[in-house]
Design an enzyme around this catalytic site. Structure first.
Site, short mmCIF file in Angstrom:
data_model
loop_
_atom_site.label_atom_id
_atom_site.label_comp_id
_atom_site.label_asym_id
_atom_site.label_seq_id
_atom_site.Cartn_x
_atom_site.Cartn_y
_atom_site.Cartn_z
CG PHE A 11 5.98 3.43 1.77
CD1 PHE A 11 6.96 4.34 2.14
CD2 PHE A 11 4.68 3.89 1.63
CE1 PHE A 11 6.65 5.68 2.37
CE2 PHE A 11 4.35 5.22 1.86
CZ PHE A 11 5.35 6.12 2.21
CG ASP B 183 -0.52 -0.80 3.89
OD1 ASP B 183 -1.43 -0.38 3.14
OD2 ASP B 183 0.42 -0.09 4.28
CE LYS C 135 -0.88 6.01 -1.58
NZ LYS C 135 0.10 5.11 -1.05
#
Ligand SMILES: *Cc1c(COP(=O)(O)O)cnc(C)c1O
Length: 397
Positions: free
Chosen positions: A141, A226, A255
């Site tokens: 993802f 990531d 985030k």
């Protein structure tokens, strides 16, 4: 007083139906706690998919936001601003890189990494024009742009959204020989999550990332890590790659880089890679704006000064051990690192999340069968003990 149900019905009238949220409407958050519109209090064990490592409305970050909001919010990159330098220096110093490029959402940072890796491939590795290939993993993802969903293995993420960008080759996660075999002379990067968060909190074998790094180095391929979800303390280190000392060539963060106040993301890498980017190559109206920079600086300061990575390490190990002690035949596996923990069940996880919600714990299923527990890293042991008690009520048979 309007109920949760009233708000949900009203909102759904106007909202696209692109999420399936738990039926709770939140109106206030402080630290690890949130309150719904009916006054019920919950422990947030999702933390905005790890954007809230510092907890809700952290006063120090809120203070930085308010102060900067009264000074200067946006310049666009057509002009300089006096905050971005401090922000990028902080990222570079903490992560150990020479350069950083700020964006907004995580997906934009991943797109940035893809662009930088491809351009590096053409200009430095001398890959043939328009042939650059990036290797990605099954169950990945990395966001929701058309390019990124184009290399997802999740049917629903792709269905109806093609045609997709070429140049990506998929291999199984946690499979070193697949990586070795997939690399060709056109391979410019290997994009990976150190733990697959959305994919179900999938933890690869010990040493996997380190060996990926070796394979990438041997073949002159950039390791693109990531850490949008795993980074900034979540897994018990500032970055999950530190467990294996596998410093990537390009680090992608987002985030918790804003502590949940605002979308802030970035990539970091050394100048030998970043120097391929020239004026006009890439940008974003909001990327690196003074408000985002002030928020980002405060968010990073909180992670370091409150030792959130260390907290995640100690409390996460303890909490995972406790979860493993729960006797339930429907538990397939309890796995994770630090305070990124998944319980894989032998059946759908959603009903359990609903029961947890009734008992005052907000957690969300991922990949249908996995309940993810990822509370803010400021959580205390007593509070986790409280959560454990509720979790046992739901899962003890
Ligand atoms: C959340 C996430 C993204 C996408 O971030 P957005 O801010 O939602 O675009 C990318 N990669 C990983 C690993 C994530 O967890």
């Amino acid at each position: 007083m309007k109920s949760n149900k009233d708000y949900i019905e009203f909102t759904e009238k106007f909202s696209a139906n692109n999420y399936h949220p738990l039926p709770v409407v939140l109106t206030r958050g402080r630290g690890i706690w949130v309150w719904d519109v009916e006054g019920k209090k919950y422990l947030d064990m999702l933390s905005g998919y790890s954007a809230l490592n510092q907890g809700h409305c952290h006063p120090r970050i809120a203070g930085a936001l308010k102060k900067q909001a009264d000074e200067l919010s946006l310049t666009s990159r057509a002009f300089h601003n006096d905050k971005m330098g401090d922000f990028l220096e902080k990222i570079c110093t903490l992560a150990g890189y020479e350069k950083a490029l700020p964006m907004n959402s995580g997906a934009e940072a991943v797109e940035t990494a893809i662009k930088v890796a491809r351009k590096w491939g053409y200009y430095k590795k001398k890959v043939k024009d328009d042939c650059a290939e990036i290797i990605i993993c099954e169950n990945n993802f990395h966001g929701r742009t058309t390019t990124i969903v184009g290399f997802s293995s999740e049917v629903q993420y792709r269905d109806g959204f093609g045609p997709f960008a070429p140049g990506f080759k998929m291999i199984p996660y946690d499979d070193l020989s697949a990586l070795d075999n997939a690399i060709s002379e056109s391979t410019v990067g290997f994009l990976i999550e150190p733990i697959q968060g959305e994919g179900g909190v999938n933890v690869p074998a010990d040493g996997y990332l380190r060996k990926c790094q070796e394979i990438c180095r041997k073949n002159n391929v950039l390791l693109i890590d990531d850490e949008i979800q795993t980074g900034l303390g979540r897994t018990g280190r500032l970055f999950a790659y530190e467990y294996e000392n596998a410093r990537p060539d390009i680090l992608v963060i987002g985030k918790a880089l804003s502590g949940g106040f605002y979308p802030v993301s970035a990539i970091a890498c050394d100048n030998s890679i970043m120097e391929v980017i020239k004026p006009g190559d890439h940008g974003s109206t909001f990327g690196g704006n003074p408000l985002a920079s002030a928020i980002g600086i405060a968010a990073l300061d909180v992670i370091i000064e409150e030792k959130l990575a260390q907290r995640a390490y100690e409390l996460g190990n303890w909490f995972t051990d406790e979860l493993r002690k729960i006797q339930n035949p429907k538990f397939k596996e309890v796995r994770g690192k630090g305070l990124l923990i998944g319980i894989e069940l032998t059946e759908k996880a959603r009903p359990y999340c609903e029961k947890l919600m009734d008992l005052g714990i907000l957690a969300k299923e991922t990949h249908d069968m996995v309940v993810r527990f990822a509370p803010p890293l400021i959580i205390k042991k007593e509070e986790l003990e409280w959560a454990l008690d509720k979790i046992k009520q739901v899962f003890n048979t």
